[in-house]
Design an enzyme around this catalytic site. Structure first.
Site, PDB file in Angstrom:
ATOM      1  CB  SER A  91      -3.605  -9.490   2.377  1.00 49.61           C
ATOM      2  OG  SER A  91      -4.977  -9.193   2.184  1.00 49.61           O
ATOM      3  CB  SER A  93      -9.380  -9.775   1.909  1.00 47.89           C
ATOM      4  OG  SER A  93      -8.377  -8.911   1.417  1.00 47.89           O
ATOM      5  CB  CYS A 253      -8.989  -5.522   7.008  1.00 48.64           C
ATOM      6  SG  CYS A 253      -7.195  -5.396   7.023  1.00 48.64           S
TER       7      CYS A 253
END
Length: 343
Positions: A91, A93, A253
């Site tokens: 991911s 973030s 994102c």
């Protein structure tokens, strides 16, 4: 899964998206690689994940990152993304949260004006370059794993919206990227609940319609998230990633922006060296840059660089009492959404 009576966590957010980082007390996870460790959590023992991602110790709009020693010699640290539905390989973030936590807590020595970290993830090696000043991590640029488009404008039969078109792409996990005007909504805070429910419904509709697998990473064989997108002026892409059981990403994102960059690269809409701004539902921004080209199996791939900022805002200790009736947590549909029963 046995672990210490308490876990030590740093509270971190990246452009509003909470990505807590476990910095102490976590158990060893079996596996020779970070991918094997992630699969162990998903397939064998998910008690730690449930403990840190469900109520009463967490809420739906929250991720917890498990710091681990790296399994590869060329990495400085490793992490696994723990979310309510499962453990995920990567991911953007959360990676920015992890780097910020490592540097500002002193677990990795900060070098000003730039510190480079190599992160072992289940999706592959991610190189992070942190801009630092006065003991603060100001921003992080992630040289992400190769991103590629699996299918462009694929027809998807949906229950609520008829047949729509979606791009299927990998940016660290697999995404279905959908132009938001196809569902009659705009990406703005007032529509967050409707967008979340639409995205989760489309994710369910996708099952069995498109063959998905990563040529080099075993177990990555499904769409993790549906991301809605809308083009704005100046090359900005407004994004809204929807996460099971029913919420939207507060950040722009990073893996989704990487997947979208791969789609633009495949269409010839962006060249090497080109940049795009991803803007979230609440106005936070990442930049996505195409820094190179490679291939992943039969797919032409782009090397994305994602840049954003995170903030450490607190510290907490989670304790487990032996008589706690909610040791593995719980979730309710009033805040977790209509598909809470699938968790």
């Amino acid at each position: 899964m046995k672990f210490e009576r308490s876990l030590d966590l740093l509270q971190v957010h990246c452009q509003g998206e909470i990505g807590r980082v476990i910095i102490g007390g976590a158990p060893d996870i079996p596996g020779a690689t970070i991918l094997e460790k992630m699969n162990h959590i998903n397939q064998v023992d998910d008690s730690l994940r449930r403990f840190v991602t469900f109520e009463p110790r967490a809420h739906v709009a929250m991720t917890t990152n498990l710091l681990l020693p790296p399994c590869r010699a060329d990495a400085d640290a490793a992490f696994i993304v723990l979310q309510p539905d499962r453990a995920h390989p990567m991911s953007g973030s959360n990676c920015i949260c992890v780097v910020t936590a490592l540097l500002e807590s002193g677990r990795v020595r900060m070098v000003e004006p730039e510190t480079t970290l190599r992160l072992d993830t289940a999706a592959g090696l991610v190189i992070a370059r942190a801009r630092c000043k006065n003991g603060r991590c100001l921003s992080v640029s992630l040289d992400n794993v190769p991103a590629f488009a699996l299918a462009l404008d694929a027809p998807v039969r949906t229950t609520a919206f008829g047949t729509i078109r979606a791009d299927i792409a990998f940016g660290g996990v697999f995404y279905a990227l959908v132009d938001v005007d196809q569902i009659g909504l705009t990406i703005e805070p007032a529509n967050a609940r409707a967008l979340a429910e639409a995205g989760i419904a489309i994710k369910s509709d996708l099952r069995g319609q498109i063959d998905i697998h990563h040529p080099g990473i075993a177990g990555l064989d499904e769409v993790a998230y549906v991301m809605f997108r809308a083009r704005e002026g100046g090359g900005t892409i407004r994004t809204c990633t929807t996460l099971k059981p029913g919420r939207v990403d507060r950040s722009p994102c990073g893996t989704g922006s990487s997947a979208n960059l791969a789609c633009m690269f495949a269409r010839g809409e962006i060249a090497l060296g080109g940049l795009r701004t991803s803007c979230s539902i609440i106005g936070g921004t990442f930049t996505a840059e195409a820094i190179g080209e490679t291939s992943v199996g039969p797919y032409r791939a782009v090397l994305p660089r994602i840049t954003g900022s995170a903030w450490v805002y607190g510290r907490e200790e989670l304790r487990l009492s032996p008589d706690d009736p909610f040791a593995t947590g719980f979730a309710l549909s009033d805040t977790w959404g209509p598909q809470v029963g699938d968790l």
